[in-house]
Design a protein around this motif. Structure first.
Motif, PDB file in Angstrom:
ATOM      1  N   LYS A   9       0.895  -1.172   0.000  1.00  0.00           N
ATOM      2  CA  LYS A   9       0.000   0.000   0.000  1.00  0.00           C
ATOM      3  C   LYS A   9       0.931   1.219   0.000  1.00  0.00           C
ATOM      4  O   LYS A   9       1.532   1.549   1.036  1.00  0.00           O
ATOM      5  N   ALA A  10       1.101   1.807  -1.156  1.00  0.00           N
ATOM      6  CA  ALA A  10       2.090   2.889  -1.285  1.00  0.00           C
ATOM      7  C   ALA A  10       1.399   4.245  -1.251  1.00  0.00           C
ATOM      8  O   ALA A  10       0.508   4.502  -2.058  1.00  0.00           O
ATOM      9  N   GLU A  11       1.823   5.064  -0.316  1.00  0.00           N
ATOM     10  CA  GLU A  11       1.254   6.411  -0.177  1.00  0.00           C
ATOM     11  C   GLU A  11       2.309   7.420  -0.605  1.00  0.00           C
ATOM     12  O   GLU A  11       3.051   7.960   0.226  1.00  0.00           O
ATOM     13  N   TYR A  12       2.408   7.655  -1.915  1.00  0.00           N
ATOM     14  CA  TYR A  12       3.366   8.636  -2.396  1.00  0.00           C
ATOM     15  C   TYR A  12       2.796  10.038  -2.165  1.00  0.00           C
ATOM     16  O   TYR A  12       1.587  10.231  -2.146  1.00  0.00           O
ATOM     17  N   GLY A  13       3.688  10.984  -1.961  1.00  0.00           N
ATOM     18  CA  GLY A  13       3.242  12.351  -1.688  1.00  0.00           C
ATOM     19  C   GLY A  13       2.791  12.526  -0.246  1.00  0.00           C
ATOM     20  O   GLY A  13       2.108  13.500   0.072  1.00  0.00           O
ATOM     21  N   THR A  14       3.160  11.574   0.630  1.00  0.00           N
ATOM     22  CA  THR A  14       2.755  11.663   2.035  1.00  0.00           C
ATOM     23  C   THR A  14       3.986  11.646   2.932  1.00  0.00           C
ATOM     24  O   THR A  14       4.603  10.593   3.134  1.00  0.00           O
ATOM     25  N   GLY A  15       4.361  12.809   3.439  1.00  0.00           N
ATOM     26  CA  GLY A  15       5.472  12.886   4.385  1.00  0.00           C
ATOM     27  C   GLY A  15       4.959  12.608   5.788  1.00  0.00           C
ATOM     28  O   GLY A  15       3.862  13.031   6.148  1.00  0.00           O
ATOM     29  N   ILE A  16       5.751  11.877   6.569  1.00  0.00           N
ATOM     30  CA  ILE A  16       5.343  11.539   7.933  1.00  0.00           C
ATOM     31  C   ILE A  16       6.080  12.457   8.888  1.00  0.00           C
ATOM     32  O   ILE A  16       7.296  12.627   8.790  1.00  0.00           O
ATOM     33  N   ALA A  17       5.330  13.066   9.822  1.00  0.00           N
ATOM     34  CA  ALA A  17       5.945  14.037  10.719  1.00  0.00           C
ATOM     35  C   ALA A  17       6.187  13.471  12.107  1.00  0.00           C
ATOM     36  O   ALA A  17       6.881  14.073  12.916  1.00  0.00           O
ATOM     37  N   ASP A  18       5.611  12.294  12.415  1.00  0.00           N
ATOM     38  CA  ASP A  18       5.774  11.740  13.759  1.00  0.00           C
ATOM     39  C   ASP A  18       5.741  10.224  13.704  1.00  0.00           C
ATOM     40  O   ASP A  18       5.273   9.650  12.718  1.00  0.00           O
ATOM     41  N   VAL A  19       6.223   9.585  14.763  1.00  0.00           N
ATOM     42  CA  VAL A  19       6.263   8.116  14.745  1.00  0.00           C
ATOM     43  C   VAL A  19       5.134   7.505  15.572  1.00  0.00           C
ATOM     44  O   VAL A  19       5.000   6.285  15.624  1.00  0.00           O
ATOM     45  N   ASP A  20       4.332   8.341  16.217  1.00  0.00           N
ATOM     46  CA  ASP A  20       3.201   7.808  16.981  1.00  0.00           C
ATOM     47  C   ASP A  20       2.041   7.520  16.034  1.00  0.00           C
ATOM     48  O   ASP A  20       1.975   8.050  14.934  1.00  0.00           O
ATOM     49  N   GLY A  21       1.134   6.664  16.492  1.00  0.00           N
ATOM     50  CA  GLY A  21      -0.093   6.448  15.736  1.00  0.00           C
ATOM     51  C   GLY A  21      -0.018   5.298  14.760  1.00  0.00           C
ATOM     52  O   GLY A  21      -0.909   5.134  13.927  1.00  0.00           O
ATOM     53  N   PHE A  22       1.040   4.500  14.843  1.00  0.00           N
ATOM     54  CA  PHE A  22       1.127   3.362  13.934  1.00  0.00           C
ATOM     55  C   PHE A  22       0.802   2.028  14.628  1.00  0.00           C
ATOM     56  O   PHE A  22       1.085   0.953  14.114  1.00  0.00           O
ATOM     57  N   GLY A  23       0.235   2.118  15.836  1.00  0.00           N
ATOM     58  CA  GLY A  23      -0.219   0.927  16.552  1.00  0.00           C
ATOM     59  C   GLY A  23       0.916  -0.044  16.798  1.00  0.00           C
ATOM     60  O   GLY A  23       2.019   0.354  17.164  1.00  0.00           O
ATOM     61  N   ASP A  24       0.621  -1.336  16.567  1.00  0.00           N
ATOM     62  CA  ASP A  24       1.623  -2.371  16.847  1.00  0.00           C
ATOM     63  C   ASP A  24       2.499  -2.674  15.645  1.00  0.00           C
ATOM     64  O   ASP A  24       3.271  -3.631  15.651  1.00  0.00           O
ATOM     65  N   ASP A  25       2.358  -1.878  14.601  1.00  0.00           N
ATOM     66  CA  ASP A  25       3.176  -2.146  13.413  1.00  0.00           C
ATOM     67  C   ASP A  25       4.656  -2.047  13.750  1.00  0.00           C
ATOM     68  O   ASP A  25       5.052  -1.248  14.598  1.00  0.00           O
TER      69      ASP A  25
END
Ligand SMILES: Cc1cc2nc3c(=O)[nH]c(=O)nc-3n(C[C@H](O)[C@H](O)[C@H](O)COP(=O)(O)OP(=O)(O)OC[C@H]3O[C@@H](n4cnc5c(N)ncnc54)[C@H](O)[C@@H]3O)c2cc1C
Length: 336
Positions: free
Chosen positions: A111-127
């Motif tokens: 599942k590729a989300e191009y054009g999406t920069g991530i600003a934080d590492v929280d919120g990804f659950g148990d991944d």
């Protein structure tokens, strides 16, 4: 579930490899069409082995890059010369490598989300969250804010001619020339590669000098801004440089930088760094992409065999430090 931040070399290779094994993977890449960027790279057989073991077809590698059949030729201003066969080095335009990896990801079920920069590492659950977001990593800034980039002492300029050129040097060979008016460190290093009939010749110059002000990466700059500095630093190769400068419109200009690895925090099994995000090294070392691919392969193997990705990255770091120590010892021997 695995989340990969950064769809450059390491992130695309890892995400595509895992998804092809049926694992659910989400990839976030800040740039819209995959990571682009100028310049070119040389990758050795270890990097290519990692790619094929991740599932990239050998035919795709062959189609997107070419072997440096003439090897690596070194000369310096004091008359020293030498050639090595290299270690299965291939020449890559970065855009071709990223294009090939983009196809690898596209075919894999990521599942590729191009054009999406991530600003934080929280919120990804148990991944498992993998920070493959390059030298200025947001993930590293969140989990190890004290580990910041360091200037490596050179400004690097990468050029590509806009027209084919014929040169007097051996083709399909990575040439280095260290400008050395006296014994000691070089005042510049010139590198180039070309092949008859290719649309462009590629060249670079490394200038030891204070860091650029106004940003670590100035991007593509008009050649006229740098031509004088380049010519002044490379008097032995004036004719070659005049050919390059006359056939090149713009150079990519950046500070060479490292991400210090020695005092890095131990990796853990919920958030990991790979590639430049963890251990970027000056382009002069010529191994950053290879190391990024080997990291991706190590984490891939750990995840697909149910072992610890953190332990795999801890092992990778030991290998990288050992490789660097070996490379430095070899350099000292050849200088002495
Ligand atoms: C001029 C130059 C020449 C080089 N030559 C060589 C060479 O000859 N051989 C070699 O082995 N290595 C070379 N290297 C090093 C090599 O390019 C790097 O080591 C390699 O690109 C690292 O791959 P990576 O995937 O870790 O990072 P990158 O390839 O930089 O990918 C990081 C990706 O993360 C994305 N990203 C960043 N932040 C975010 C965010 N917050 N959210 C989402 N996405 C984000 C970026 O857009 C980028 O696509 C060179 C480097 C330079 C600068």
């Amino acid at each position: 579930m695995v989340t990969v931040i950064g769809g450059g070399i390491a992130g695309s290779a890892l995400a595509g490899g895992l998804a092809r094994r049926g694992l659910p993977v989400t990839l976030y890449e800040r740039q819209s069409n995959g990571s682009g960027g100028g310049a070119f790279l040389f990758i050795d057989d270890r990097g290519h082995r990692a790619l094929t073991e991740l599932g990239v077809a050998q035919e795709a590698i062959d189609a997107a890059s070419y072997p440096v059949t003439g090897g690596l030729a070194y000369a310096n201003g004091l008359g020293r010369r030498g050639t090595t066969t290299g270690r299965g080095h291939r020449f890559w335009l970065r855009r071709n490598l990223i294009g090939m990896l983009g196809d690898f990801v596209a075919d894999s079920g990521v599942k590729a989300e191009y054009g999406t920069g991530i600003a934080d590492v929280d919120g990804f659950g148990d991944d498992l969250l993998v920070g493959a977001d390059g030298i200025d990593s947001t993930v590293r800034a969140r989990i190890e804010p004290e580990r910041v980039t360091e200037y490596a002492g050179d400004v690097v300029l990468y050029g590509m001619t806009t027209v084919p050129v014929e040169l007097p040097t051996a083709p399909a060979t990575l040439h280095f020339f260290a400008e050395m008016p006296a014994p000691g460190p070089p005042v510049s290093t010139l590198g180039h590669i070309w092949r008859p009939g290719d649309p462009a010749a590629l060249w670079f110059v490394r200038l030891p000098r204070p860091a650029l002000t106004g940003g670590d990466d100035l991007g593509l700059r008009p050649i006229d801004e740098w031509a004088e500095d380049i010519l002044a630093a490379t008097p032995t190769n004036r004719a070659l440089l005049e050919t390059f400068l006359g056939a090149t419109d713009a150079v990519h200009v950046s500070n060479a930088r490292n991400v210090p690895l020695e005092d890095a925090a131990a990796p853990n099994d919920s958030v990991l760094l790979i590639g430049d995000a963890d251990h970027a090294i000056t382009p002069a070392a010529g191994v950053g992409a290879r190391d990024a691919l080997e990291d991706a392969h190590a984490v891939f193997q750990a995840v697909t065999t149910g072992s610890s990705p953190a332990a795999a990255m801890a092992e990778r770091r030991q290998r990288i430090l050992a490789d660097r120590a070996q490379a430095q010892a070899a350099m000292r021997r050849s200088a002495g």
